[in-house]
Design a protein around this motif. Sequence first.
Motif: not given
Length: 231
Positions: A150-155, A185-190
């Motif tokens: 139920a989570l996105s890849g970034g989550e 998403t990569s930039d945010q997650v990193f």
Amino acid sequence: MSDPSHDPILALANITKTYNAGKPNQVEVLRGVDLSVTPGEIVALVAPSGAGKSTLLHIAGLLDTPDTGSVTLAGQNLTGQSDRKRTMARRADVGFIYQFHHLLPEFSALENIVLPQLSNGTAKNEATARARMLLERVGVASRASHRPAALSGGEQQRVAFCRALANAPRLLLADEPTGNLDPATSDQVFGALMALVRDTGLSALIATHNLELAARMDRTLRLDAGQLSDK
């Protein structure tokens, strides 16, 4: 006398690793690699595909053994030590993050972070409190009760970061931790990962293909033809 606070949390000396040694198809993956990571330092490991960065990370994290050379973790030389001693050191001092999150699908985000702590002997209420704190720090506290599907890849990857830090390791090893995510998403997650590492005072060795992400770390090492350089 040296100041222990400045001694490397990880020190690799003259590490070599060859696969299929003595055979026509032998591959010399690591050739005399020296590497150190000091407390609180975040080091980027940049390498072309197949250059041996995963092998190097596995040796650094005591999941694999080198053919020659020494591995010192948190001041303890673990070269030639028993599997049990190496496992204990790894569980105490190392956290791992991979390109894929590897979360347990039948458990919630919170439970995925609590379980490793329970396995390490932490009381459930304390483990739960730490899990909630880590989720809050990476901005997904509101998703604590959701299962990975139920989570996105970034989550999912943010939860994986929290799980890696659940037992408060001293060293984080990450192998392309945002490699499966789109650039935005990569930039945010990193960014969330960097903030979490900085906030907790961890040392980290992070393998990445992304030179822009590497530039945000304290130092960049390049692995090519089995050898490391800082050029």
